[in-house]
Design a protein around this motif. Structure first.
Motif, PDB file in Angstrom:
ATOM      1  N   VAL A  73       0.827  -1.206   0.000  1.00 11.17           N
ATOM      2  CA  VAL A  73       0.000   0.000   0.000  1.00 11.17           C
ATOM      3  C   VAL A  73       0.861   1.255   0.000  1.00 11.17           C
ATOM      4  O   VAL A  73       0.603   2.207  -0.750  1.00 11.17           O
ATOM      5  CB  VAL A  73      -0.949   0.010   1.211  1.00 11.17           C
ATOM      6  CG1 VAL A  73      -1.634   1.362   1.365  1.00 11.17           C
ATOM      7  CG2 VAL A  73      -1.995  -1.093   1.087  1.00 11.17           C
ATOM      8  N   GLY A  74       1.883   1.263   0.855  1.00 15.91           N
ATOM      9  CA  GLY A  74       2.612   2.497   1.090  1.00 15.91           C
ATOM     10  C   GLY A  74       3.996   2.592   0.512  1.00 15.91           C
ATOM     11  O   GLY A  74       4.624   3.657   0.574  1.00 15.91           O
ATOM     12  N   GLY A  75       4.496   1.511  -0.059  1.00 18.43           N
ATOM     13  CA  GLY A  75       5.869   1.508  -0.514  1.00 18.43           C
ATOM     14  C   GLY A  75       6.065   2.093  -1.904  1.00 18.43           C
ATOM     15  O   GLY A  75       5.154   2.118  -2.726  1.00 18.43           O
ATOM     16  N   SER A  76       7.287   2.547  -2.159  1.00 21.98           N
ATOM     17  CA  SER A  76       7.676   2.991  -3.498  1.00 21.98           C
ATOM     18  C   SER A  76       7.922   1.766  -4.370  1.00 21.98           C
ATOM     19  O   SER A  76       8.047   0.644  -3.862  1.00 21.98           O
ATOM     20  CB  SER A  76       8.962   3.814  -3.409  1.00 21.98           C
ATOM     21  OG  SER A  76      10.040   2.983  -2.962  1.00 21.98           O
ATOM     22  N   PRO A  77       8.013   1.929  -5.689  1.00 21.20           N
ATOM     23  CA  PRO A  77       8.350   0.784  -6.547  1.00 21.20           C
ATOM     24  C   PRO A  77       9.644   0.100  -6.119  1.00 21.20           C
ATOM     25  O   PRO A  77       9.748  -1.133  -6.168  1.00 21.20           O
ATOM     26  CB  PRO A  77       8.461   1.409  -7.933  1.00 21.20           C
ATOM     27  CG  PRO A  77       7.560   2.603  -7.884  1.00 21.20           C
ATOM     28  CD  PRO A  77       7.705   3.126  -6.480  1.00 21.20           C
ATOM     29  N   GLU A  78      10.617   0.893  -5.682  1.00 18.60           N
ATOM     30  CA  GLU A  78      11.890   0.315  -5.260  1.00 18.60           C
ATOM     31  C   GLU A  78      11.728  -0.502  -3.982  1.00 18.60           C
ATOM     32  O   GLU A  78      12.319  -1.587  -3.836  1.00 18.60           O
ATOM     33  CB  GLU A  78      12.911   1.434  -5.038  1.00 18.60           C
ATOM     34  CG  GLU A  78      13.331   2.187  -6.285  1.00 18.60           C
ATOM     35  CD  GLU A  78      12.288   3.197  -6.756  1.00 18.60           C
ATOM     36  OE1 GLU A  78      12.384   3.644  -7.911  1.00 18.60           O
ATOM     37  OE2 GLU A  78      11.359   3.523  -5.967  1.00 18.60           O
ATOM     38  N   GLN A  79      10.932  -0.012  -3.055  1.00 10.95           N
ATOM     39  CA  GLN A  79      10.701  -0.746  -1.812  1.00 10.95           C
ATOM     40  C   GLN A  79       9.946  -2.036  -2.071  1.00 10.95           C
ATOM     41  O   GLN A  79      10.262  -3.083  -1.490  1.00 10.95           O
ATOM     42  CB  GLN A  79       9.940   0.139  -0.828  1.00 10.95           C
ATOM     43  CG  GLN A  79      10.787   1.276  -0.270  1.00 10.95           C
ATOM     44  CD  GLN A  79       9.976   2.311   0.479  1.00 10.95           C
ATOM     45  OE1 GLN A  79       8.785   2.509   0.193  1.00 10.95           O
ATOM     46  NE2 GLN A  79      10.605   2.994   1.427  1.00 10.95           N
ATOM     47  N   LYS A  80       8.953  -1.987  -2.935  1.00  8.91           N
ATOM     48  CA  LYS A  80       8.208  -3.212  -3.269  1.00  8.91           C
ATOM     49  C   LYS A  80       9.135  -4.239  -3.913  1.00  8.91           C
ATOM     50  O   LYS A  80       9.070  -5.433  -3.594  1.00  8.91           O
ATOM     51  CB  LYS A  80       7.053  -2.882  -4.201  1.00  8.91           C
ATOM     52  CG  LYS A  80       5.977  -2.010  -3.574  1.00  8.91           C
ATOM     53  CD  LYS A  80       4.897  -1.659  -4.589  1.00  8.91           C
ATOM     54  CE  LYS A  80       3.889  -0.677  -4.021  1.00  8.91           C
ATOM     55  NZ  LYS A  80       2.846  -0.323  -5.004  1.00  8.91           N
ATOM     56  N   GLU A 115      15.845   8.045   4.790  1.00 14.84           N
ATOM     57  CA  GLU A 115      14.644   8.464   4.073  1.00 14.84           C
ATOM     58  C   GLU A 115      14.210   7.405   3.067  1.00 14.84           C
ATOM     59  O   GLU A 115      13.021   7.220   2.830  1.00 14.84           O
ATOM     60  CB  GLU A 115      14.907   9.801   3.380  1.00 14.84           C
ATOM     61  CG  GLU A 115      13.902  10.187   2.301  1.00 14.84           C
ATOM     62  CD  GLU A 115      12.486  10.423   2.819  1.00 14.84           C
ATOM     63  OE1 GLU A 115      11.573  10.560   1.990  1.00 14.84           O
ATOM     64  OE2 GLU A 115      12.285  10.459   4.058  1.00 14.84           O
ATOM     65  N   SER A 116      15.144   6.664   2.531  1.00 13.75           N
ATOM     66  CA  SER A 116      14.815   5.622   1.552  1.00 13.75           C
ATOM     67  C   SER A 116      14.008   4.486   2.165  1.00 13.75           C
ATOM     68  O   SER A 116      13.391   3.690   1.445  1.00 13.75           O
ATOM     69  CB  SER A 116      16.088   5.062   0.922  1.00 13.75           C
ATOM     70  OG  SER A 116      16.947   4.521   1.916  1.00 13.75           O
TER      71      SER A 116
END
Length: 414
Positions: free
Chosen positions: A128-135, A252-253
């Motif tokens: 739900v809340g992650g960036s494409p990189e986090q996913k 922050e990342s």
């Protein structure tokens, strides 16, 4: 934030095996609403839990241990992230995912809670809340069970009023290398999986704008301690922890980039609240199955107690409550797939079904008599575990107030 996690029929099914036999407790045959692929998956999950978990569930509960050695098996069965297109084994519906929670809970509610925390709360927070990189970094390893997640929202002084009362703070600053980082301070309580998780999603209030934000705290982390909560009498296999955050640094990342307030967090909670309703059905089914088996075997006055009218009345009332609860869960899950489900829909399901679960397990405990307080006769563990399921993911009272606000237009929260 609006989120549609999955479309039930988008994408290929895996090869379809044999469907699971219908549970006797599924009196109106709701399982038949599942697709052939979904029913085959249910058959595999049921067989695995009957073989690997049921024989040891009472002993694990008594020792307050979880079968962590079975995590690779859970992953192989597709139990982690099954709602997420990025990692799921096959296209599936919310009803199927609810039925999985039911199947696990009817054997071991502690296992179902572990899955709910890791897959439902932690993975869905990233989805739900992650960036494409986090996913890309987290979801596939978590789906494979290689990395385990936890979800840190509840605090020692704040449960029902977390939306307004969250005390854990996040302060943004510039690191020595010029990058942005956050400093987390505070405490969390009742955090499942936290003693062994690889990542803990921590929810904290930004000291600059007072908004709730989410952070991926990689383990181990300096200033982060998780201490197992002992002496529990419910869901003993769940490794709940008290967490202390003392100047924990998060880059922050590793802030969940799409979370901009509690309203976004509420999306995750709505998705998991529905799953807890299904879990509650499973707890009721587990107690009912144990009580029914006992009633057929226990002889008093020269005949099985299942032949007595008052015993049959308890069983009939229990199967009625279970049937009504499944019906509500099926519909609220269908509404999720149809993108029609709102907070008050999942809140009503959680409130109603957990209330009925509590009545069923009490009735079944009574049916088994004095033996009902001993683990060996199957009901006691469900009777105890029901209390935690009744309370977490929003108490009965709080969920009824969410429904009350929806039907009156007046918020009664104070």
């Amino acid at each position: 934030m609006t989120l549609t996690i999955t479309t039930p029929l988008d994408g290929p099914d895996e090869a379809v095996g044999e469907p699971a036999a219908l549970l006797d407790a599924d009196f109106y045959r709701f399982q038949q609403k599942l697709t052939p692929a979904e029913q085959a998956s249910i058959a595999d999950i049921r067989a695995f839990f009957e073989r690997e978990v049921r024989p040891h569930a009472d002993d694990l509960w008594e020792r307050a241990e979880s079968p962590r050695h079975l995590i690779p098996g859970f992953a192989e069965l597709g139990m982690f992230g099954s709602a997420l297109p990025e990692v799921r084994h096959f296209a599936n519906s919310a009803v199927y995912r609810g039925w999985v929670a039911l199947e696990i809970s009817r054997i071991d509610p502690s296992c179902a809670t572990f899955v709910g925390v890791h897959s439902g709360l932690a993975m869905n927070s990233i989805a739900v809340g992650g960036s494409p990189e986090q996913k890309a970094e987290w979801l596939e390893p978590m789906a494979r069970g290689e990395l385990i997640g936890a979800f840190g929202l509840t605090e020692p002084g704040h449960g029902s009023d977390t939306a307004r009362g969250l005390e854990t703070t996040a302060t943004r600053r510039t690191a020595a290398d010029g990058s942005d980082e956050w400093v987390l301070n505070g405490a969390k309580r009742w955090i499942g999986n936290a003693t062994f998780a690889d990542v803990v999603v921590i929810w904290a209030r930004d000291t600059a704008d007072d908004q709730v934000k989410g952070f991926l705290v990689r383990q181990p982390a300096a200033g982060f301690t998780a201490t197992k909560i002992e002496r529990k009498q419910s869901l003993r296999g769940v490794q709940n922890a008290d967490i202390v955050l003392d100047g924990v640094i998060v880059p922050e990342s590793d802030r969940l980039q799409a979370i901009n307030g509690f309203r976004d967090l509420a999306v995750v909670l709505r998705l998991t609240r529905e799953g807890v309703a299904w879990q509650a059905v499973g707890v009721a089914v587990g107690a009912y199955e144990a009580a029914l088996a006992y009633a057929k075997e226990r002889v008093q006055f020269g005949k099985p107690i299942a032949s007595f009218q008052l015993v049959q009345q308890k069983l009939a009332e229990s199967i009625g409550d279970i049937t009504a609860s499944i019906a509500m869960c099926v519909r609220v899950s269908e509404m999720l797939d149809e993108d029609e489900q709102k907070d008050h829909h999942s809140a009503m399901a959680k409130a109603y079904v957990t209330k009925k679960m509590r009545e069923v397990v009490a009735r079944c405990r009574e049916l088994v008599g004095g033996n009902g307080i001993q683990l060996d006769h199957g009901v006691a563990r469900f009777f105890a575990d029901a209390e935690a399921v009744y309370t977490f993911e929003g108490t009965y009272d709080m969920n009824t107030l969410i429904v009350g606000r929806a039907i009156t237009g007046i918020a009664a929260f104070h």
